[in-house]
Design an enzyme around this catalytic site. Structure first.
Site, mmCIF file in Angstrom:
data_model
loop_
_atom_site.group_PDB
_atom_site.id
_atom_site.type_symbol
_atom_site.label_atom_id
_atom_site.label_comp_id
_atom_site.label_asym_id
_atom_site.label_seq_id
_atom_site.Cartn_x
_atom_site.Cartn_y
_atom_site.Cartn_z
ATOM 1 N N LYS A 13 0.828 -1.208 0.000
ATOM 2 C CA LYS A 13 0.000 0.000 0.000
ATOM 3 C C LYS A 13 0.866 1.264 0.000
ATOM 4 O O LYS A 13 0.576 2.207 -0.719
ATOM 5 C CB LYS A 13 -0.922 0.032 1.228
ATOM 6 C CG LYS A 13 -1.934 -1.102 1.266
ATOM 7 C CD LYS A 13 -2.941 -0.941 2.409
ATOM 8 C CE LYS A 13 -2.337 -0.987 3.794
ATOM 9 N NZ LYS A 13 -1.730 -2.299 4.143
ATOM 10 N N ARG A 90 -9.421 1.098 8.468
ATOM 11 C CA ARG A 90 -9.014 -0.271 8.793
ATOM 12 C C ARG A 90 -10.104 -0.997 9.575
ATOM 13 O O ARG A 90 -9.910 -2.144 9.942
ATOM 14 C CB ARG A 90 -7.759 -0.223 9.656
ATOM 15 C CG ARG A 90 -6.474 -0.625 8.922
ATOM 16 C CD ARG A 90 -5.335 -0.414 9.901
ATOM 17 N NE ARG A 90 -4.159 -1.136 9.606
ATOM 18 C CZ ARG A 90 -3.051 -0.610 9.097
ATOM 19 N NH1 ARG A 90 -3.037 0.654 8.722
ATOM 20 N NH2 ARG A 90 -1.973 -1.336 8.945
ATOM 21 N N ARG A 129 11.451 -7.232 5.322
ATOM 22 C CA ARG A 129 11.438 -5.790 5.033
ATOM 23 C C ARG A 129 12.419 -5.056 5.940
ATOM 24 O O ARG A 129 12.529 -5.344 7.128
ATOM 25 C CB ARG A 129 10.026 -5.244 5.250
ATOM 26 C CG ARG A 129 9.928 -3.734 5.102
ATOM 27 C CD ARG A 129 8.534 -3.282 4.822
ATOM 28 N NE ARG A 129 7.651 -3.403 5.968
ATOM 29 C CZ ARG A 129 6.376 -3.027 5.953
ATOM 30 N NH1 ARG A 129 5.845 -2.528 4.855
ATOM 31 N NH2 ARG A 129 5.633 -3.166 7.025
ATOM 32 N N ARG A 162 11.316 -2.754 11.287
ATOM 33 C CA ARG A 162 10.246 -2.203 12.114
ATOM 34 C C ARG A 162 9.915 -3.200 13.200
ATOM 35 O O ARG A 162 9.831 -4.398 12.946
ATOM 36 C CB ARG A 162 8.996 -1.964 11.253
ATOM 37 C CG ARG A 162 8.936 -0.597 10.639
ATOM 38 C CD ARG A 162 7.849 -0.471 9.608
ATOM 39 N NE ARG A 162 6.513 -0.898 10.047
ATOM 40 C CZ ARG A 162 5.402 -0.701 9.328
ATOM 41 N NH1 ARG A 162 5.464 -0.087 8.157
ATOM 42 N NH2 ARG A 162 4.236 -1.108 9.758
ATOM 43 N N ARG A 173 -0.767 -9.037 13.473
ATOM 44 C CA ARG A 173 -1.280 -8.090 12.466
ATOM 45 C C ARG A 173 -2.176 -8.801 11.448
ATOM 46 O O ARG A 173 -3.191 -8.261 11.021
ATOM 47 C CB ARG A 173 -0.120 -7.376 11.776
ATOM 48 C CG ARG A 173 0.575 -6.398 12.717
ATOM 49 C CD ARG A 173 1.915 -5.943 12.169
ATOM 50 N NE ARG A 173 1.793 -5.051 11.035
ATOM 51 C CZ ARG A 173 2.793 -4.790 10.191
ATOM 52 N NH1 ARG A 173 3.971 -5.361 10.358
ATOM 53 N NH2 ARG A 173 2.616 -3.960 9.189
HETATM 54 P P1 AMP Z 1 1.032 0.591 8.762
HETATM 55 O O1 AMP Z 1 2.282 1.345 8.536
HETATM 56 O O2 AMP Z 1 -0.112 1.041 7.879
HETATM 57 O O3 AMP Z 1 1.226 -0.907 8.704
HETATM 58 O O4 AMP Z 1 0.537 0.919 10.261
HETATM 59 C C1 AMP Z 1 1.355 0.631 11.365
HETATM 60 C C2 AMP Z 1 0.525 0.576 12.636
HETATM 61 O O5 AMP Z 1 -0.107 1.852 12.877
HETATM 62 C C3 AMP Z 1 -0.640 -0.421 12.622
HETATM 63 O O6 AMP Z 1 -0.244 -1.742 12.915
HETATM 64 C C4 AMP Z 1 -1.539 0.171 13.709
HETATM 65 O O7 AMP Z 1 -1.036 -0.085 15.005
HETATM 66 C C5 AMP Z 1 -1.393 1.661 13.443
HETATM 67 N N1 AMP Z 1 -2.406 2.114 12.459
HETATM 68 C C6 AMP Z 1 -2.172 2.551 11.206
HETATM 69 N N2 AMP Z 1 -3.325 2.867 10.593
HETATM 70 C C7 AMP Z 1 -4.323 2.620 11.489
HETATM 71 C C8 AMP Z 1 -5.733 2.726 11.463
HETATM 72 N N3 AMP Z 1 -6.383 3.139 10.357
HETATM 73 N N4 AMP Z 1 -6.423 2.378 12.574
HETATM 74 C C9 AMP Z 1 -5.792 1.966 13.682
HETATM 75 N N5 AMP Z 1 -4.465 1.816 13.778
HETATM 76 C C10 AMP Z 1 -3.723 2.141 12.693
#
Ligand code: AMP
Length: 220
Positions: A13, A90, A129, A162, A173
């Site tokens: 994404k 999400r 990653r 990360r 996740r």
């Molecule tokens: P990402 O980089 O999109 O994988 O997001 C990393 C982390 O940020 C996720 O595992 C969540 O803990 C938090 N996060 C990101 N977007 C959301 C969202 N829309 N709702 C809730 N938590 C989020």
């Protein structure tokens, strides 16, 4: 152009949102990046969000929605005429909140792009990653290694994994994605907004397929 990118953790994404934002000259809004920015700057929001992020759990809806509403309301979004949302919504309540935010400004989404990738490929991508903590460039130990081991090609900073890409957290996740995010596929299908693209192809092909899915072909 107002777009949402949907897909499991590691579906690409972030990479695709950057490409689409460049293609349409719209603003890339990544909730994960916003939370990491707050975490790295030690803000109150960042400290709160990190309690969830580090464990692969979702940050509570109200907190996330408020952050997105503030971001969407910033002047660059209006000036550039749109956004691509990466990592939001999400959950179904987040999707409903997004519709409400847009409706209050007499706006709506143009499309929701679902990047579909089998879970075994996602897992391989996530645990391999590596990211640059300085410029956020992404690498993969096998599929896209940096020229010098563990060093960013762009800015020379030491790469990191990360915390939420460690194997145990990756499993959480996936579970969270299945339980809370995947219902959005049916939610947006019902609204006639969903376009599905095969995300297991090389990134440039995925970008072209995404651009074609919203009616234009990316000229890369
Ligand atoms: P990402 O980089 O999109 O994988 O997001 C990393 C982390 O940020 C996720 O595992 C969540 O803990 C938090 N996060 C990101 N977007 C959301 C969202 N829309 N709702 C809730 N938590 C989020």
């Amino acid at each position: 152009m107002r777009l949402v990118l949907l897909g499991g953790p590691g579906a690409g994404k972030g990479t695709q949102a950057k490409a689409l934002a460049q293609h349409w000259h719209i603003v890339h809004i990544s909730t994960g990046d916003l939370f990491r920015y707050h975490r790295d700057h030690g803000t109150e929001l960042g400290v709160l969000a990190n309690q969830y992020m580090a464990q692969g759990q979702l940050v509570p809806d109200e907190v996330t929605q408020k952050m997105v509403e503030d971001r969407i309301g910033q002047s660059d979004v209006a000036a550039q005429g749109g956004f691509v949302l990466d990592g939001f919504p999400r959950t179904v309540p987040q999707a409903q909140a997004l519709s409400g935010m847009l409706a209050s400004q007499h706006q709506q989404l143009d499309a929701v792009l679902y990047i579909s990738v089998p879970e075994e490929i996602l897992e391989e991508r996530l645990v391999g990653r590596r990211v640059c903590p300085q410029c956020q460039a992404n690498y993969h130990v096998t599929f896209h290694p940096p020229q010098v081991v563990d060093t960013c090609d762009v800015c020379g900073t030491a790469l990191i994994q990360r915390e939420d890409d460690r194997p145990h957290t990756v499993q959480t996740r996936f579970r969270v994605y299945q339980e809370q995010t995947s219902p959005l596929i049916a939610f947006y299908e019902k609204l006639g907004l969903l376009r599905t693209v095969d995300g297991s192809q090389p990134p440039e092909k995925v970008t072209r397929a995404l651009a074609a899915a919203v009616g234009t072909v990316a000229d890369d």
